[in-house]
Design a protein around this motif. Structure first.
Motif, PDB file in Angstrom:
ATOM      1  N   GLN A  76       0.823  -1.213   0.000  1.00  0.00           N
ATOM      2  CA  GLN A  76       0.000   0.000   0.000  1.00  0.00           C
ATOM      3  C   GLN A  76       0.854   1.258   0.000  1.00  0.00           C
ATOM      4  N   ALA A  77       2.118   1.098   0.368  1.00  0.00           N
ATOM      5  CA  ALA A  77       2.992   2.268   0.418  1.00  0.00           C
ATOM      6  C   ALA A  77       3.667   2.540  -0.922  1.00  0.00           C
ATOM      7  N   ILE A  78       3.510   1.632  -1.888  1.00  0.00           N
ATOM      8  CA  ILE A  78       4.150   1.843  -3.194  1.00  0.00           C
ATOM      9  C   ILE A  78       3.380   2.939  -3.937  1.00  0.00           C
TER      10      ILE A  78
ATOM     11  N   ARG B 178       1.148   5.540   2.742  1.00  0.00           N
ATOM     12  CA  ARG B 178       0.199   5.146   1.701  1.00  0.00           C
ATOM     13  C   ARG B 178      -0.652   6.320   1.231  1.00  0.00           C
ATOM     14  N   ARG B 179      -0.665   7.384   2.061  1.00  0.00           N
ATOM     15  CA  ARG B 179      -1.417   8.564   1.645  1.00  0.00           C
ATOM     16  C   ARG B 179      -0.860   9.149   0.342  1.00  0.00           C
ATOM     17  N   SER B 180       0.447   8.900   0.133  1.00  0.00           N
ATOM     18  CA  SER B 180       1.063   9.489  -1.044  1.00  0.00           C
ATOM     19  C   SER B 180       0.685   8.730  -2.312  1.00  0.00           C
ATOM     20  N   ALA B 181       0.259   7.469  -2.142  1.00  0.00           N
ATOM     21  CA  ALA B 181      -0.139   6.715  -3.321  1.00  0.00           C
ATOM     22  C   ALA B 181      -1.347   7.404  -3.964  1.00  0.00           C
ATOM     23  N   SER B 182      -1.246   7.623  -5.240  1.00  0.00           N
ATOM     24  CA  SER B 182      -2.307   8.389  -5.877  1.00  0.00           C
ATOM     25  C   SER B 182      -3.107   7.505  -6.831  1.00  0.00           C
TER      26      SER B 182
END
Lengths: 331, 303
Positions: free
Chosen positions: A216-218, B24-28
């Motif tokens: 989920q961090a990718i 994971r907030r950065s995943a767009s």
């Protein structure tokens, strides 16, 4: 009440208690001095009091037994007879030549390989599957982690029946497909597979969730640009997902190795003794240690095996710490 | 009391540090849509996860003929009560004592681990004192060492204490864990704001009072996860209890082991025992399952 930080208050001194104000001047002063003394004492020694229970208990039941293990391993020692004399490194000299020890080590590592490879691969694919827009997401996650929250010994009993030679469900299914049943307990590789299935059943979901968190961090634009370049989904999985979660994979492998060195419950229940089959075909090092110490009353030798298990685990733990600190400093 | 005001506002900030800096907030962009194949694969895995548990229940509610029957029984039967009585009355297993003992052992160790580890974790994260870093390194280096493998010296020690066969032998050595200290220390580092501790100090709270009314509430999410893990671990503890506890005063795992040694062909009996040993954990799972998943995924386990 809102407290403004750094507004001239001295943190160590306690504020005067409003109700006590009418007391005489000198008494008030004495009281404040005593309180500040108490405050300083508290600041100084509280940290040590707080960590004391841990270090006390760990000292008695952690550090001491480890060192004592080594001490016992240098002696001929039996439970019934007690200490029977210094033996130097005889126990270790015997260990190096003991075929049973090497056999147990081979079994421990063999079961590890049979268990870990499919476990990690399936966990990776499963995590990738869960990392999608899913309905009933919480339900699937709960279902995946369910085996982790069971009694190991109890499930080993169930699996022991499933892998039974004559009435086991697995052999029944094999036979219904026209295949021969397998004697899961007497064949070495088959017994390794059976124990590996028990381990994987339990740990698959745990690793899946850890991988899922890493996935989920990718950043998703990585996938988007790969898709624009025409990379297939399988290719994206192997070339983006797997490299990005590699540190996490290493972490789970190290944890699994440390756990594997202590593998005991599943094979003991599976064989219903500590020998691990007639030819010790699935006796692990922990089982051998237990058999020597508890059944053969050979404390000195059992302690030597324990010590070897510690040494191996320390090596893995050190690798673990080095590895994690390297990841930490890299990010 | 002014102490409580900041505490509540801490609970009001977006639930601890791990959710806020989660990358994971950065995943767009939206996640990939799951197709029917995904659901089929997941359902198969679910089946694989649940089947052994279901089979355990099927056999435990039937007699031994369920095992030998072809095709095998699929649905639970009506003999559960009978099997329960037979299992509880089995002299080798001592199941009633075992269940009670396991409940005592797992509960005591859980409360103790959570309490002592939160104390130590708080001190190591937030209090300044000499030797702090050295002690922390010591914990990190030793937390992987399994005390359980030191069977021989522990047995000798237990004889010296006269604790053999006594529940103290399976409780006291497990009342703290290095893992717990490290995990709560990591959480306290970010989850307990320094300003809160400072202001409690200004208000004249003793260090223990600060811990009790400010740190403890802030650590609660991590403590719950540690509690679940500790309960499970101690409920499952196997090698040490079978080494030190006799058949008269077993934990439930020892009971199962003794059944397995003596009654290898009486599956209804063993599966009923297995059900006993599993049900309390399943109860924990039903109540705390989501928290456990959150703990694993937030990296609580990784520390």
């Amino acid at each position: 009440m809102k407290i403004v930080k750094g507004a001239g208050t001295v943190p160590d001194r306690e504020p005067p208690v409003p109700g006590d104000a009418p007391a005489g001047e000198p008494r008030q002063e004495r009281r404040t001095r005593w309180q500040s003394l108490r405050g300083r004492f508290d600041r100084r020694f509280s940290p040590y009091l707080f960590i004391a229970p841990y270090f006390l208990l760990f000292g008695i039941f952690g550090v001491f037994p480890m060192l004592f293990t080594f001490w016992v391993s240098l002696h001929d020692w039996s439970f019934i007879g007690g200490k029977a004399g210094f033996a130097g490194l005889d126990n270790y000299a015997f260990l190096v030549t003991d075929a049973k020890f090497w056999n147990a080590l081979l079994n421990t590592l063999g079961i590890f390989v049979v268990a870990i490879v499919p476990q990690l691969l399936i966990a990776l694919f499963l995590a990738d599957t869960l990392n999608r827009q899913l309905r009933w997401r919480g339900f699937f996650r709960m279902g995946v982690i369910l085996p982790y929250v069971t009694s190991i010994a109890a499930m080993a009993i169930v699996f022991g029946q499933l892998f039974g030679r004559d009435f086991g469900l697995i052999n029944l299914s094999l036979e219904s497909f026209g295949l021969d049943g397998i004697d899961w307990r007497s064949n070495r590789l088959a017994s390794w597979v059976a124990i590996a299935v028990m381990i994987d059943w339990r740990w698959l979901g745990f690793n899946t969730l850890i991988y899922l968190a890493a996935m989920q961090a990718i950043p998703r634009d990585l996938y988007e640009s790969a898709a624009i370049d025409g990379a297939s989904r399988l290719r994206q999985f192997w070339q983006i997902t797997v490299p990005m979660v590699r540190p996490t994979i290493m972490f789970t492998v190290i944890i699994a190795t440390i756990g594997q060195m202590q593998l005991f419950t599943e094979p003991v229940i599976f064989s219903a003794d500590y020998r691990g089959g007639n030819q010790n075909q699935f006796q692990t090092v922990a089982m051998l240690m237990f058999e020597e110490a508890r059944q053969l009353d050979n404390f000195g030798y059992g302690a030597a095996i324990s010590w070897i298990i510690f040494v191996l685990i320390v090596i893995f733990a050190v690798i673990n710490v080095l590895f994690i600190s390297r990841i930490r400093s890299a990010t | 009391m002014s102490v409580y005001a900041p505490t509540r506002s801490a609970a009001g900030t977006p639930a601890g540090p791990r959710t806020t800096n989660r990358p994971r907030r950065s995943a767009s962009g939206p996640l990939r849509e799951a197709g029917p194949l995904t659901y089929i694969a997941l359902s198969l895995v679910l089946l694989f996860s649940a089947f052994p548990l279901y089979w355990m229940f099927v056999v435990a509610t039937r007699g031994n003929q369920a095992i030998a029957q072809r095709p095998p029984a699929v649905l639970p039967g009506g003999q559960f009560a009978g099997n329960v009585v037979r299992t509880l009355e089995n002299p080798a297993a001592n199941f009633t004592t075992g269940l009670l003992n396991s409940a005592i052992v797992a509960t005591t160790t859980t409360v103790s681990v959570v309490f002592f580890c939160s104390l130590a974790g708080f001190a190591l994260a937030k209090l300044r004192f000499r030797g702090r870093n050295a002690l922390l390194i010591g914990i990190v280096l030793t937390m992987m060492l399994p005390v359980q493998m030191a069977v021989v010296p522990m047995l000798i020690m237990m004889d010296a204490f006269d604790w053999r066969g006594d529940l103290r032998a399976v409780i006291v050595p497990f009342m703290v864990t290095g893992f717990g200290v490290f995990m709560l220390r990591q959480y306290a580092l970010q989850g307990v704001p320094d300003e809160l501790i400072e202001s409690a100090r200004v208000d004249g709270c003793s260090t223990f009072r600060t811990y009790w009314s400010i740190v403890l509430p802030a650590l609660r999410p991590a403590m719950v996860v540690l509690g679940i893990l500790t309960f499970m671990q101690n409920w499952n503890e196997f090698i040490w209890p079978i080494a030190v506890l006799g058949p008269d005063n077993p934990t439930v795992q020892v009971s199962i082991h003794n059944l397995n040694l003596g009654y290898t062909s009486d599956f209804a009996l063993m599966f009923t025992g297995a059900t006993f040993a599993t049900l309390p954990l399943l109860l924990v799972f039903v109540v705390f399952g989501r928290k456990l998943i959150g703990g694993i995924m937030d990296g609580a386990i990784k520390g």
